[in-house]
Design a protein around this motif. Structure first.
Motif, short mmCIF file in Angstrom:
data_model
loop_
_atom_site.label_atom_id
_atom_site.label_comp_id
_atom_site.label_asym_id
_atom_site.label_seq_id
_atom_site.Cartn_x
_atom_site.Cartn_y
_atom_site.Cartn_z
N VAL A 113 32.64 39.27 49.68
CA VAL A 113 31.59 39.50 48.89
C VAL A 113 31.45 40.66 48.16
CG1 VAL A 113 30.18 40.11 50.69
CG2 VAL A 113 28.99 39.01 48.91
N GLU A 114 31.02 40.46 46.75
CA GLU A 114 30.76 41.70 45.91
C GLU A 114 29.49 41.96 45.81
OE1 GLU A 114 33.06 42.38 41.97
OE2 GLU A 114 31.30 41.51 41.35
N CYS A 115 29.10 43.12 45.81
CA CYS A 115 27.61 43.90 45.77
C CYS A 115 27.14 43.41 44.24
CB CYS A 115 27.29 45.18 46.25
SG CYS A 115 26.00 46.00 45.94
N PHE A 119 32.87 43.69 50.22
CA PHE A 119 33.19 43.71 51.74
C PHE A 119 33.96 42.51 52.24
CE2 PHE A 119 29.27 45.72 50.42
CZ PHE A 119 29.12 46.92 51.43
N ASP A 120 34.39 42.54 53.51
CA ASP A 120 35.02 41.11 53.95
C ASP A 120 33.77 40.74 54.67
OD1 ASP A 120 36.13 39.49 55.98
OD2 ASP A 120 38.37 40.56 55.61
N PHE A 121 33.47 39.52 54.41
CA PHE A 121 32.32 39.07 55.18
C PHE A 121 32.56 38.57 56.63
CE2 PHE A 121 33.62 35.38 52.62
CZ PHE A 121 33.62 34.32 53.60
N VAL A 133 31.21 51.37 47.88
CA VAL A 133 30.75 51.33 49.36
C VAL A 133 31.67 51.90 50.17
CG1 VAL A 133 29.48 49.09 48.88
CG2 VAL A 133 31.99 48.96 49.48
N CYS A 134 31.10 52.49 51.35
CA CYS A 134 32.11 53.26 52.10
C CYS A 134 31.30 53.22 53.82
CB CYS A 134 31.98 54.77 52.02
SG CYS A 134 30.31 55.46 51.87
#
Length: 64
Positions: free
Chosen positions: A20-22, A29-31, A41-42
Motif C-alpha cells: 500500500v502506498e501512502c 508498506f507491506d500491509f 517512510v522509515c
C-alpha cells in the motif's frame, strides 16, 4: 504516537499486490507485515491478526 505518513490515511492509499502506498508521500508498506519498504517512510506500521468467520471480519486488537 509516531506517524510514518503524517496526517494522511493509509486506507486512502493505492494498493498493488501486498503493498500500500501512502497517498501523501508515496512511501510504501507491506500491509501483511507493516514493514516500511522505501523512503520517506522509515517506521513500520503496526498490524493486527484478522480472520473472517461467516462473512464477519474479526480483528485481534489485544494490547499485548
Amino acid at each position: 504516537m509516531l506517524h510514518t505518513h503524517e496526517y494522511a490515511h493509509i486506507s486512502d492509499g493505492f494498493v498493488e499486490g501486498t503493498t500500500v502506498e501512502c497517498p501523501r508521500h508515496a512511501g510504501c508498506f507491506d500491509f501483511r507485515t507493516g514493514e516500511a519498504l522505501n523512503p520517506p517512510v522509515c517506521v513500520n506500521l503496526r498490524t493486527f491478526p484478522v480472520k473472517v468467520v461467516d462473512g464477519a471480519v474479526y480483528i485481534d486488537i489485544d494490547e499485548r
